[in-house]
Design a protein around this motif. Structure first.
Motif, mmCIF file in Angstrom:
data_model
loop_
_atom_site.group_PDB
_atom_site.id
_atom_site.type_symbol
_atom_site.label_atom_id
_atom_site.label_comp_id
_atom_site.label_asym_id
_atom_site.label_seq_id
_atom_site.Cartn_x
_atom_site.Cartn_y
_atom_site.Cartn_z
ATOM 1 N N ALA A 128 3.184 -23.238 12.224
ATOM 2 C CA ALA A 128 3.508 -22.389 11.077
ATOM 3 C C ALA A 128 2.822 -21.037 11.203
ATOM 4 N N MET A 129 3.563 -20.084 11.757
ATOM 5 C CA MET A 129 3.022 -18.738 11.896
ATOM 6 C C MET A 129 3.850 -17.740 11.088
ATOM 7 N N THR A 130 5.174 -17.767 11.242
ATOM 8 C CA THR A 130 6.028 -16.740 10.631
ATOM 9 C C THR A 130 6.029 -16.848 9.106
ATOM 10 N N GLU A 131 6.027 -15.659 8.460
ATOM 11 C CA GLU A 131 6.025 -15.596 6.993
ATOM 12 C C GLU A 131 7.176 -14.719 6.515
ATOM 13 N N GLY A 136 3.798 -11.737 7.861
ATOM 14 C CA GLY A 136 3.964 -11.469 9.283
ATOM 15 C C GLY A 136 5.198 -12.126 9.879
ATOM 16 N N GLY A 137 6.030 -11.320 10.564
ATOM 17 C CA GLY A 137 7.190 -11.836 11.303
ATOM 18 C C GLY A 137 7.061 -11.369 12.736
ATOM 19 N N SER A 138 7.916 -10.409 13.120
ATOM 20 C CA SER A 138 7.801 -9.855 14.479
ATOM 21 C C SER A 138 6.417 -9.263 14.711
ATOM 22 N N ASP A 139 5.846 -8.683 13.656
ATOM 23 C CA ASP A 139 4.513 -8.078 13.771
ATOM 24 C C ASP A 139 3.490 -9.022 13.144
ATOM 25 N N TRP A 162 10.440 -20.815 8.424
ATOM 26 C CA TRP A 162 10.927 -21.084 9.789
ATOM 27 C C TRP A 162 9.996 -21.996 10.571
ATOM 28 N N THR A 163 9.219 -22.839 9.882
ATOM 29 C CA THR A 163 8.391 -23.804 10.597
ATOM 30 C C THR A 163 9.307 -24.936 11.062
ATOM 31 N N THR A 164 9.640 -24.895 12.344
ATOM 32 C CA THR A 164 10.580 -25.891 12.874
ATOM 33 C C THR A 164 9.998 -27.288 12.697
ATOM 34 N N SER A 217 15.517 -29.005 11.699
ATOM 35 C CA SER A 217 15.192 -28.421 10.400
ATOM 36 C C SER A 217 14.137 -27.327 10.589
ATOM 37 N N HIS A 218 14.199 -26.343 9.711
ATOM 38 C CA HIS A 218 13.225 -25.245 9.754
ATOM 39 C C HIS A 218 12.784 -25.027 8.309
ATOM 40 N N ALA A 219 11.510 -25.272 8.048
ATOM 41 C CA ALA A 219 11.061 -25.363 6.650
ATOM 42 C C ALA A 219 10.420 -24.085 6.127
ATOM 43 N N ARG A 369 17.377 -15.773 21.152
ATOM 44 C CA ARG A 369 17.056 -14.351 21.287
ATOM 45 C C ARG A 369 16.132 -13.867 20.164
ATOM 46 N N ILE A 370 15.833 -14.772 19.206
ATOM 47 C CA ILE A 370 14.956 -14.411 18.082
ATOM 48 C C ILE A 370 13.663 -15.223 18.091
ATOM 49 N N VAL A 371 13.766 -16.543 18.356
ATOM 50 C CA VAL A 371 12.552 -17.370 18.322
ATOM 51 C C VAL A 371 11.602 -16.988 19.440
ATOM 52 N N ASP A 372 10.326 -17.254 19.183
ATOM 53 C CA ASP A 372 9.280 -16.912 20.166
ATOM 54 C C ASP A 372 9.300 -15.426 20.504
ATOM 55 N N GLY A 373 9.643 -14.608 19.520
ATOM 56 C CA GLY A 373 9.675 -13.165 19.719
ATOM 57 C C GLY A 373 11.081 -12.679 19.986
ATOM 58 N N ALA A 374 11.570 -11.808 19.107
ATOM 59 C CA ALA A 374 12.912 -11.250 19.278
ATOM 60 C C ALA A 374 12.967 -10.396 20.553
HETATM 61 C C1 LIG Z 1 15.676 -21.325 14.701
HETATM 62 C C2 LIG Z 1 14.334 -20.690 14.501
HETATM 63 C C3 LIG Z 1 13.174 -21.449 14.696
HETATM 64 C C4 LIG Z 1 11.918 -20.874 14.469
HETATM 65 N N1 LIG Z 1 10.787 -21.652 14.596
HETATM 66 C C5 LIG Z 1 9.578 -21.137 14.266
HETATM 67 C C6 LIG Z 1 8.406 -21.959 14.227
HETATM 68 O O1 LIG Z 1 8.461 -23.157 14.520
HETATM 69 N N2 LIG Z 1 7.230 -21.396 13.838
HETATM 70 C C7 LIG Z 1 7.139 -20.086 13.482
HETATM 71 O O2 LIG Z 1 6.044 -19.641 13.142
HETATM 72 N N3 LIG Z 1 8.228 -19.269 13.511
HETATM 73 C C8 LIG Z 1 9.441 -19.767 13.862
HETATM 74 N N4 LIG Z 1 10.558 -18.975 13.856
HETATM 75 C C9 LIG Z 1 10.429 -17.597 13.431
HETATM 76 C C10 LIG Z 1 10.610 -16.595 14.564
HETATM 77 O O3 LIG Z 1 9.502 -16.623 15.423
HETATM 78 C C11 LIG Z 1 10.825 -15.223 13.895
HETATM 79 O O4 LIG Z 1 12.106 -15.282 13.255
HETATM 80 C C12 LIG Z 1 10.765 -14.080 14.874
HETATM 81 O O5 LIG Z 1 9.458 -13.910 15.383
HETATM 82 C C13 LIG Z 1 11.199 -12.765 14.200
HETATM 83 O O6 LIG Z 1 10.476 -12.579 13.016
HETATM 84 P P1 LIG Z 1 11.282 -12.267 11.647
HETATM 85 O O7 LIG Z 1 12.313 -13.323 11.450
HETATM 86 O O8 LIG Z 1 10.303 -12.070 10.571
HETATM 87 O O9 LIG Z 1 12.075 -10.952 11.961
HETATM 88 P P2 LIG Z 1 11.653 -9.459 11.541
HETATM 89 O O10 LIG Z 1 10.224 -9.224 11.862
HETATM 90 O O11 LIG Z 1 12.089 -9.260 10.143
HETATM 91 O O12 LIG Z 1 12.547 -8.620 12.537
HETATM 92 C C14 LIG Z 1 13.979 -8.554 12.390
HETATM 93 C C15 LIG Z 1 14.586 -7.935 13.638
HETATM 94 O O13 LIG Z 1 14.068 -6.631 13.811
HETATM 95 C C16 LIG Z 1 14.099 -6.283 15.167
HETATM 96 N N5 LIG Z 1 12.783 -5.743 15.580
HETATM 97 C C17 LIG Z 1 11.565 -6.263 15.353
HETATM 98 N N6 LIG Z 1 10.607 -5.498 15.907
HETATM 99 C C18 LIG Z 1 11.235 -4.454 16.482
HETATM 100 C C19 LIG Z 1 10.800 -3.299 17.213
HETATM 101 N N7 LIG Z 1 9.508 -3.095 17.483
HETATM 102 N N8 LIG Z 1 11.732 -2.429 17.653
HETATM 103 C C20 LIG Z 1 13.058 -2.642 17.416
HETATM 104 N N9 LIG Z 1 13.518 -3.710 16.735
HETATM 105 C C21 LIG Z 1 12.631 -4.586 16.275
HETATM 106 C C22 LIG Z 1 14.467 -7.551 15.951
HETATM 107 O O14 LIG Z 1 15.835 -7.479 16.327
HETATM 108 C C23 LIG Z 1 14.263 -8.654 14.943
HETATM 109 O O15 LIG Z 1 15.135 -9.745 15.189
HETATM 110 C C24 LIG Z 1 11.825 -19.514 14.092
HETATM 111 C C25 LIG Z 1 12.989 -18.763 13.918
HETATM 112 C C26 LIG Z 1 14.239 -19.321 14.112
HETATM 113 C C27 LIG Z 1 15.471 -18.501 13.896
#
Ligand SMILES: Cc1cc2nc3c(=O)[nH]c(=O)nc-3n(C[C@H](O)[C@H](O)[C@H](O)COP(=O)(O)OP(=O)(O)OC[C@H]3O[C@@H](n4cnc5c(N)ncnc54)[C@H](O)[C@@H]3O)c2cc1C
Length: 403
Positions: A128-131, A136-139, A162-164, A217-219, A369-374
């Motif tokens: 459970a990392m993403t919020e 915090g998401g991508s950043d 998104w906690t799988t 499932s992703h919670a 293309r999104i999980v583990d870093g977009a």
């Molecule tokens: C099926 C699935 C399973 C997952 N499982 C887990 C899990 O088990 N545990 C967990 O912690 N997380 C999980 N995640 C979360 C996943 O790691 C995040 O969705 C991902 O890191 C992106 O974060 P965000 O969704 O907040 O996107 P945001 O941070 O909102 O970003 C949205 C989009 O912006 C774009 N973007 C971001 N940064 C930049 C940049 N610097 N320049 C240009 N474009 C940018 C990208 O296209 C990105 O997709 C899961 C996600 C999915 C879809």
């Protein structure tokens, strides 16, 4: 295609191929989307043990086979040929990455309580990392979940999503801020939180794209004053991102290999269909446009598989290989998605049906293309490295065309 895989890796891959062909693929074909039960997975796991392909990445001491990352990767490719392969061989995300982390930095007590039953398939875990915004998401520097030490316990407050497998998990590895003053990358820790702890609320499983063979499932989860003992800290305090990096590097590569295997099988299915099907007086496999498209896909897939092996060799040698891992992740994810899309196109209506595995693959691959870093986040990592390597003297040497 032959790679410079060791004898150990090749033997393991051959056994995995046998297991996939003889056990997993027939089971896959006999099941419709969303219909695979835990009992089926448990049966497959029993058979994986008989084929000697169960949890090869875990040390023998903890119930696995003790094989190094580089040597185990070809098995991950085989596992990826069906959505049932990875859970059957216990190389399935997110448990696989969580087991790796526990094995790497867990205490003896943590390993006994969580790692051993995870390897045995008796319990499940989530990371459970993403919020949701504004967390915090991508950043990940934007992380808002906190864990404060009080009377020998961590008190955790926060909101994750998104906690799988979170709603089915017995334990969560929760990334939380443990030092508000420190730089965000230096002030976070990972804490083991049993899901039955008071204050853990599974808000919902997020409805999402796809209803594939193995529904995942992703919670969304809230942590409201959740108390766990101090010894539930996983790894060093405030070193959460260092630990996460150790988890994510190999986990990204294992993901790449599973999806490479999926793309490879998609091409096999497409080629078989094209060989049998005729249109406009000849076999589809004889149409040059299609032949070129398949040739291009095979070439790109070979490049992806080679890149992943290169990154894995560096990781095994103790290198962080961040750039190589990012390059592999972004390239393999795009290649897998394009290849599976092409395979569907080549199979016409049959590609869309669930008579073939391609529709399930298509559902599953998009998230990669999104999980583990977009994609963009990995490209950012690569770009930062390559621009830092470019010194100003070289920039000056670039000819200018001002007119
Ligand atoms: C099926 C699935 C399973 C997952 N499982 C887990 C899990 O088990 N545990 C967990 O912690 N997380 C999980 N995640 C979360 C996943 O790691 C995040 O969705 C991902 O890191 C992106 O974060 P965000 O969704 O907040 O996107 P945001 O941070 O909102 O970003 C949205 C989009 O912006 C774009 N973007 C971001 N940064 C930049 C940049 N610097 N320049 C240009 N474009 C940018 C990208 O296209 C990105 O997709 C899961 C996600 C999915 C879809």
């Amino acid at each position: 295609m032959d790679y410079d895989d060791s004898a150990t890796a090749q033997e393991l891959r051959d056994r995995a191929r046998e297991f996939m062909d003889e056990v997993v693929l027939p089971k896959e074909r006999a099941n419709a989307a969303g219909s695979v039960s835990q009992e089926t997975i448990d049966e497959l796991r029993e058979q994986a043990r008989e084929y000697d392909v169960y949890a090869p990445q875990i040390s023998e001491e903890h119930g696995g086979m003790g094989i190094a990352l580089r040597d185990v990767l070809p098995l991950f490719e085989e596992a990826g040929r069906s959505l049932l392969g990875a859970p059957a061989m216990r190389v399935d995300a997110p448990d696989e990455g969580n087991m790796h982390t526990l094995e790497l930095v867990g205490t003896a007590a943590q390993k006994e309580e969580w790692l051993d039953p995870l390897v045995a398939g008796e319990i499940r875990s989530g990371f459970a990392m993403t919020e949701p915004a504004p967390g915090g998401g991508s950043d990940p520097k934007m992380l808002r979940t906190t864990a404060e030490k009080e009377d020998g316990e961590w008190v955790i407050d926060g909101h994750k999503w998104w906690t799988t497998q979170g709603s089915a998990a017995d334990v969560l590895l929760v990334m939380a801020r443990t030092d508000e003053e420190a730089h965000p990358y230096a002030g976070c820790s990972i804490i083991l939180v049993p899901t039955d702890a008071e204050g853990v609320e599974i808000v919902r499983d997020i409805p999402h794209l796809g209803q594939d063979l193995m529904p995942e499932s992703h919670a969304e989860i809230r942590f409201d004053g959740v108390c766990v003992p101090e010894e539930n800290l996983l790894g060093e305090e405030n070193e959460g991102f260092t630990v996460a990096q150790q988890r994510l590097g190999p986990a990204r590569l294992t993901h790449c290999m599973r999806f490479s295997g999926m793309a490879d099988r998609a091409l096999d299915v497409a080629k078989a269909y094209m060989n049998e099907r005729e249109a406009f007086g000849s076999s589809l496999a004889d149409k040059q446009a299609q032949r070129f498209a398949i040739a291009e896909a095979e070439t790109r897939l070979h490049a992806a598989r080679t890149m992943v092996r290169d990154a894995a060799t560096k990781l095994d040698a103790g290198d962080e290989a961040r750039v190589e891992v990012s390059m592999s992740k972004v390239f393999a994810a795009n290649v897998a998605q394009e290849t599976i899309d092409l395979a569907i196109q080549c199979c016409g209506g049959a590609g869309i049906s669930r008579d073939l595995p391609l529709a399930d693959f298509y559902d599953a691959v998009r998230a990669f293309r999104i999980v583990d870093g977009a994609d963009e986040v990995h490209k950012r990592t690569i770009a930062r490295a390559v621009f830092e390597d470019t010194d100003s003297a070289e920039i000056e040497a670039v000819p200018r065309f001002d007119g």
